[in-house]
Design an enzyme around this catalytic site. Structure first.
Site, PDB file in Angstrom:
ATOM      1  N   ASP A 181       0.906  -1.146   0.000  1.00 31.47           N
ATOM      2  CA  ASP A 181       0.000   0.000   0.000  1.00 31.47           C
ATOM      3  C   ASP A 181       0.943   1.193   0.000  1.00 31.47           C
ATOM      4  O   ASP A 181       1.535   1.524   1.031  1.00 31.47           O
ATOM      5  CB  ASP A 181      -0.889   0.029   1.246  1.00 31.47           C
ATOM      6  N   HIS A 182       1.144   1.813  -1.158  1.00 31.22           N
ATOM      7  CA  HIS A 182       2.263   2.755  -1.264  1.00 31.22           C
ATOM      8  C   HIS A 182       2.091   3.968  -0.347  1.00 31.22           C
ATOM      9  O   HIS A 182       3.065   4.634  -0.019  1.00 31.22           O
ATOM     10  CB  HIS A 182       2.517   3.162  -2.718  1.00 31.22           C
ATOM     11  N   HIS A 244      -5.792   2.852   0.920  1.00 36.03           N
ATOM     12  CA  HIS A 244      -5.028   4.004   1.392  1.00 36.03           C
ATOM     13  C   HIS A 244      -5.716   4.768   2.541  1.00 36.03           C
ATOM     14  O   HIS A 244      -5.101   5.059   3.563  1.00 36.03           O
ATOM     15  CB  HIS A 244      -4.772   4.993   0.250  1.00 36.03           C
TER      16      HIS A 244
HETATM   17  C1  BG6 Z   1      -3.371   4.584  -6.573  1.00 36.23           C
HETATM   18  C2  BG6 Z   1      -4.717   4.637  -7.242  1.00 36.23           C
HETATM   19  O1  BG6 Z   1      -3.316   3.505  -5.694  1.00 36.23           O
HETATM   20  O2  BG6 Z   1      -3.157   5.786  -5.854  1.00 36.23           O
HETATM   21  C3  BG6 Z   1      -4.821   5.867  -8.141  1.00 36.23           C
HETATM   22  O3  BG6 Z   1      -4.935   3.462  -8.013  1.00 36.23           O
HETATM   23  C4  BG6 Z   1      -4.471   7.111  -7.375  1.00 36.23           C
HETATM   24  O4  BG6 Z   1      -6.126   5.970  -8.696  1.00 36.23           O
HETATM   25  C5  BG6 Z   1      -3.142   6.951  -6.649  1.00 36.23           C
HETATM   26  O5  BG6 Z   1      -4.410   8.186  -8.281  1.00 36.23           O
HETATM   27  C6  BG6 Z   1      -2.852   8.127  -5.757  1.00 36.23           C
HETATM   28  O6  BG6 Z   1      -1.544   8.011  -5.279  1.00 36.23           O
HETATM   29  P1  BG6 Z   1      -0.682   9.312  -4.940  1.00 36.23           P
HETATM   30  O7  BG6 Z   1       0.589   8.764  -4.382  1.00 36.23           O
HETATM   31  O8  BG6 Z   1      -0.531  10.058  -6.196  1.00 36.23           O
HETATM   32  O9  BG6 Z   1      -1.488  10.065  -3.913  1.00 36.23           O
END
Ligand code: BG6
Length: 495
Positions: A181-182, A244
């Site tokens: 989960d980045h 997230h």
């Molecule tokens: C991803 C989603 O996990 O996270 C995308 O699939 C989203 O739809 C993105 O845009 C948002 O990540 P960040 O790091 O740009 O906030």
């Protein structure tokens, strides 16, 4: 830390994630001296490419996407030779045999066994076949040396997430499985734990006695664009809230762990998910709202509505916005609403957590002196602004007693000169170090799915009749304002 010889195998080597995130992250780890002397990156994909061609493509990607800017020749000349490419069809056993041979050759050259990190940067339908293919081609590998990294989405619903967990458990121990989960790798997200558990003044306030409500808002200006193929079967609830935003909620709501070890931290997060109030079909209608963007203008550019995006279904009922009111039924949080919202094509991109405290028990100042009076708020801004603000009342300078609200600010830009690493740098380094703290454990993923299933089911059974219900560049549909306004609050945004 000493990191043993390591081979990264990237399935989906020619894909977008590798181009934008993984290769730039590995390159920056290399520049900062985090990679061991003996490492290799093997990209795999269906396209036929030589090692040279693949390296050339990655160099172009690095130049475009790396936070450290264009690759310097000297550094690239050292980094490039560590990269190999293998064209393969993941559905045939020969692909895994060839990989094993490459890995064996590297180990022979290095004179040492390597840790092998298999990164599945592919569409989810390939997770089972690759996870099985790897395991069956090395039935006797030491579990301490092999790790498997699974990108999102981890399942499409509770049932498929369970099935994937069961399949993985057949071949791997939990300590080998790194579910991404980045958001957990983001610097400001990791700091939530530091802020809460390395400061004495927060904990006494951090409960239902002092906190009135919590908001977690992740708004994006970008639209779905070319991603309709994936997104139309997903939607905002699956794409963002199930993973997230609920992880952010866990970090805000968790009990203090006993120590900072992977299972201890993840146990406390699972406790939060287990305590969260489950929805019934009736409560879904009160607590969850959705939206889909129509056409509009963003910064002088005309942008299409979701249904007009390339490849989109022109009658799609997929939500590009979702807002949900949750409760955590335990002693700490009883009665405190947690409002979560996320959406695409909104007025601004900003991820912020707002903790609103209760009002003072008794106001001693005459009403006219306290015009600018607001309840205290703590605002944790995750991106793009990286800051923590505490909003307090202060006396405005002057001969009369006039109050207004001011911000006490900790912001990264003004405090630190070092640039924050990208989430994927942190996460890739952790997979090398064998640290699972910032990864999702199987039970966490299942609890989060269990929590959102009634909303998904309810929405699926009632396709929306009112889509599109917000226009690009707005703050989302009116129903989302109504959801929070009913309780006397409004969605908070940074100025
Ligand atoms: C991803 C989603 O996990 O996270 C995308 O699939 C989203 O739809 C993105 O845009 C948002 O990540 P960040 O790091 O740009 O906030």
């Amino acid at each position: 830390h000493t990191i043993p010889p390591t081979v990264f195998v990237i399935f989906g080597g020619t894909g977008d994630l590798n181009a934008r995130k993984l290769s730039p992250a590995l390159y920056n780890l290399f520049l900062d001296g985090w990679l061991p002397e003996q490492f290799a990156i093997i990209g795999t994909g269906r396209t036929k490419l030589t090692d040279e061609e693949f390296r050339k493509n990655l160099l172009a990607d690095l130049n475009q996407f790396s936070r450290s800017g264009k690759a310097k020749k000297e550094a690239w000349d050292k980094f490039g030779p560590h990269i190999q490419y293998q064209a393969s069809d993941v559905k045939v056993p020969a692909a895994y045999e060839e990989l094993s041979q490459r890995i064996a050759a590297l180990e022979k050259e290095w004179g040492a066994p390597a840790n092998i990190i298999y990164y599945l940067a592919v569409a989810p339908e390939f997770f089972p076949v690759i996870a099985t293919g790897i395991a069956e081609s090395h039935p006797d590998t030491d579990p301490n040396r092999v790790r498997i990294v699974i990108e999102k989405p981890f399942g499409h619903d509770l049932e498929s997430a369970r099935a994937l967990n069961q399949l993985l458990a057949k071949h791997y121990e939990e300590k080998q499985i790194y579910r991404i989960d980045h958001y957990l790798g983001k610097e400001t997200v990791q700091n939530i734990m530091a802020f809460r558990f390395a400061n004495a003044i927060m904990e006494p306030l951090w409960n239902r006695n002092n906190i009135e409500h919590v908001q977690i808002s992740v708004t994006e200006q970008l639209g779905v664009g070319e991603r309709t193929g994936y997104y139309d079967g997903s939607g905002a609830l699956r794409d963002m809230i199930q993973n997230h935003l609920l992880q952010l909620l866990c970090l805000v709501a968790m009990e203090p762990p006993v120590n900072f070890t992977a299972d201890e931290v993840r146990n406390r997060k699972v406790d939060v998910l287990r305590a969260m109030r489950r929805f019934t079909p009736e409560t879904v209608r009160e607590a969850a709202v959705r939206g889909q963007y129509g056409a509009g203008w963003i910064e002088g550019q005309q942008v299409p509505g979701y249904r007009e995006e390339p490849g989109a279904n022109p009658t799609s009922s997929t939500e590009t916005f979702a807002a949900v009111k949750f409760f955590v039924d335990n002693w700490r949080w009883q009665g405190v609403p947690f409002y979560l919202r996320t959406g695409k094509r909104l007025h601004r991109s900003a991820s912020i957590i707002t903790i609103q405290f209760k009002d003072v028990p008794h106001v001693i100042f005459p009403a006219e002196t306290a015009e600018g009076w607001r309840k205290n708020r703590l605002i944790i801004s995750i991106q793009p602004e990286m800051s923590i603000r505490l909003q307090v009342q202060a006396k405005r300078p002057g001969l009369d007693m006039m109050l207004n609200t001011v911000d006490m600010v900790f912001d990264y830009d003004g405090t630190y000169t070092t640039e924050a690493p990208e989430a994927y740098e942190t996460l890739l380094l952790d997979t090398m170090l064998g640290d699972q703290t910032l990864f999702m454990r199987g039970d966490q993923v299942e609890e989060a799915w269990d929590l959102v299933m009634p909303i998904l089911n309810s929405w699926q059974s009632r396709p929306s009749m009112s889509f599109p219900n917000y226009s690009a560049d707005s703050w989302g549909p009116e129903v989302a304002e109504a959801l929070i306004a009913r309780d006397g609050y409004h969605w908070f945004t940074l100025p």
